[in-house]
Design an enzyme around this catalytic site. Structure first.
Site, PDB file in Angstrom:
ATOM      1  N   CYS A 345       0.835  -1.194   0.000  1.00 14.55           N
ATOM      2  CA  CYS A 345       0.000   0.000   0.000  1.00 14.55           C
ATOM      3  C   CYS A 345       0.877   1.254   0.000  1.00 14.55           C
ATOM      4  CB  CYS A 345      -0.989  -0.028   1.161  1.00 14.55           C
ATOM      5  SG  CYS A 345      -2.396   1.102   0.929  1.00 14.55           S
ATOM      6  N   HIS A 442      -3.576  -5.271   1.243  1.00 14.54           N
ATOM      7  CA  HIS A 442      -3.396  -5.620   2.646  1.00 14.54           C
ATOM      8  C   HIS A 442      -3.815  -7.078   2.840  1.00 14.54           C
ATOM      9  CE1 HIS A 442      -2.534  -1.574   4.044  1.00 14.54           C
ATOM     10  NE2 HIS A 442      -3.564  -1.131   3.355  1.00 14.54           N
TER      11      HIS A 442
END
Length: 504
Positions: A345, A442
């Site tokens: 991310c 994630h």
């Protein structure tokens, strides 16, 4: 099970709430343990926390964002998570302001003053009560968690999380104190003494958490607390290190500032100031082949075999910080020497050539160079992506699961070399080589064959763990439930929850 027995005549329990003398006293973990206890006792529990402040969030199946603590508690209860379990989530963007998530959707940024002083607190309280009411129609009992201390006098009249919520729910409320912090008598007595008569009536007992040594040595202390407060001490929970439950926020990372260790694969997670979703690495940390530690020390980071740049709630400020503190140089040296560097991310964004913020999403810095490891550039955008996803990792056809939470679009300035391919054909991330890659997903490291790919260059001679992540978590929840049963008076707990009309 407790000495009490239940039959079909007892169909409903009143809600139970765990509040604290302060932050980080164990409310989240204890609530998770009770969710598992009620599940094992034949009830259908669900967790609830009106307001969380955390950078550790998750995405529900319908694309809504919520705090990770209630996701863990839902897992312990054996049910899917939903945003009603955590209707308000505050994600700090800097020292003075937070992004406000309401019912799973971002509604803007507010300073602490604006959030706590604005009239819309009434609207927020109405929203959280509605979320609780919807949840209580589906599950029983609801296991509520408070936030911080219940005796903050300057905030109580604006509170939407603690005893006002307990009163709305009609919850049997238990105060948790962390004896390991010291001052347990003052913190417990002071907390109870500062409650109003109406608040005091909600309290049903006290749980002392993190006791070291022989609990019989605290019998006098228990009696004194009961005399001081007029409340029973229903439990004395021991300090334990062998039960691993995902933690709510980065306070728990203080126990993970370890160093490199011989004989294991050393994995350094860069300790960013606005680090988010550190639970991305819990599966990796539980692997017996791995020594995982968090650090912002360039020298320690350079000693690691694998460096992971995690997510961040303020990618640009954290990018600037690691350039100023020498961590960026350590990462580049490690990359050039052939060690593994990956980003997830915000960490993926940092590995690129540039991060720009033309809309001021994160602050006043419009553009900053990245590490330049990957041929990608990111532009932060107002629109937030929140979705669960199924994907294949590289050329492996096995299906993986994860989730996305980000406010950036990353453009690749090279031939496509995706890390992940989603079920709908979309692609994500960039693979430079087997030791250098990044993506937005994630939870990607919760998938066993991704872990094996990551560790393969270093762990060929080490034995693989036998348990899956699901089996590992189930074992931990059951161990947590067992230790609570052994050290808490469950008869008293259940007696406070039985609704008289349900007993014949």
């Amino acid at each position: 099970m407790s000495a009490l027995t239940f039959d079909d005549k007892i169909k409903k329990l009143r809600p139970i709430m765990f509040v604290g003398t302060g932050s980080d006293v164990g409310k989240s973990v204890i609530a998770a343990g009770f969710c598992r206890i009620f599940k094992k006792d034949g009830f259908s529990p669900a967790p609830f926390k009106a307001q969380n402040m955390s950078l550790n969030s998750y995405v529900t199946a319908d694309g809504l964002e919520m705090g990770r603590a209630q996701v863990v508690q839902a897992e312990a209860a054996g049910i899917p998570c939903q945003s009603d379990m955590n209707p308000v989530l505050l994600k700090p963007t800097n020292d003075r302001s937070s992004q406000v998530i309401l019912n799973g959707k971002a509604v803007g940024n507010q300073s602490a003053y604006e959030y706590f002083m604005a009239n819309d607190r009434r609207e927020l309280f109405a929203a959280v009560k509605e979320a609780f009411d919807r949840l209580s129609e589906q599950y029983n009992p609801i296991v509520l968690e408070g936030a911080g201390s219940i005796s903050e006098l300057n905030l109580k009249h604006r509170d939407i999380t603690n005893l006002r919520m307990a009163a709305h729910a009609g919850a049997a409320t238990y105060l948790i104190a962390d004896i390991d912090k010291g001052g347990v008598f003052g913190s417990v007595y002071g907390t109870i003494a500062l409650l109003s008569k109406e608040e005091r009536a909600l309290m049903k007992g006290i749980i002392i958490n993190k006791f070291r040594g022989d609990g019989r040595l605290f019998e006098d202390g228990k009696r004194m607390l009961e005399e001081l407060t007029g409340l029973p001490v229903v439990g004395l929970l021991p300090y334990f290190r062998d039960i691993h439950i995902d933690q709510e926020d980065s306070v728990s990372l203080e126990t993970k500032f370890r160093q490199s260790t011989a004989g294991k694969v050393n994995v350094a997670v860069v300790l960013l100031r606005r680090l988010s979703n550190f639970t991305d690495f819990d599966r990796l940390e539980s692997d017996e082949r791995v020594n995982l530690f968090y650090s912002q020390d360039p020298a320690e980071i350079e000693k690691a075999d694998i460096i992971i740049i995690p997510g961040s709630k303020n990618t640009i400020e954290d990018m600037l910080a690691i350039k100023n503190n020498g961590v960026a140089t350590a990462i580049l040296k490690s990359h050039k020497s052939g060690k593994t560097v990956i980003g997830i991310c915000g960490g993926y964004q940092m590995m690129g050539t540039e991060i720009s913020d033309p809309h001021g999403v994160e602050g006043s810095i419009e553009k900053i160079p990245g590490l330049g490891i990957l041929p990608v550039a990111t532009e932060l955008q107002n629109r937030k992506t929140t979705t669960q996803c199924s994907f294949s990792f590289l050329e492996n056809p096995a299906q993986c699961t994860g989730y996305e939470i980000h406010m950036g679009f990353t453009k690749i300035h090279a031939a496509a070399s995706p890390v992940a391919t989603f079920e709908d054909g979309r692609q994500d991330g960039f693979l430079l080589n087997v030791k250098t890659w990044g993506c937005y997903i994630h939870g990607i490291l919760d998938n066993d064959h991704v872990i094996e790919f990551l560790l393969k260059p270093y762990a060929a001679s080490l034995e693989k763990p036998r348990a899956s992540i699901h089996d590992f978590k189930e074992e931990q929840y059951n161990k947590l439930a067992d230790i609570i049963r052994q050290n808490v008076d469950m008869d008293l707990i259940y007696k406070s929850l039985i609704i008289k009309s349900e007993v014949c």
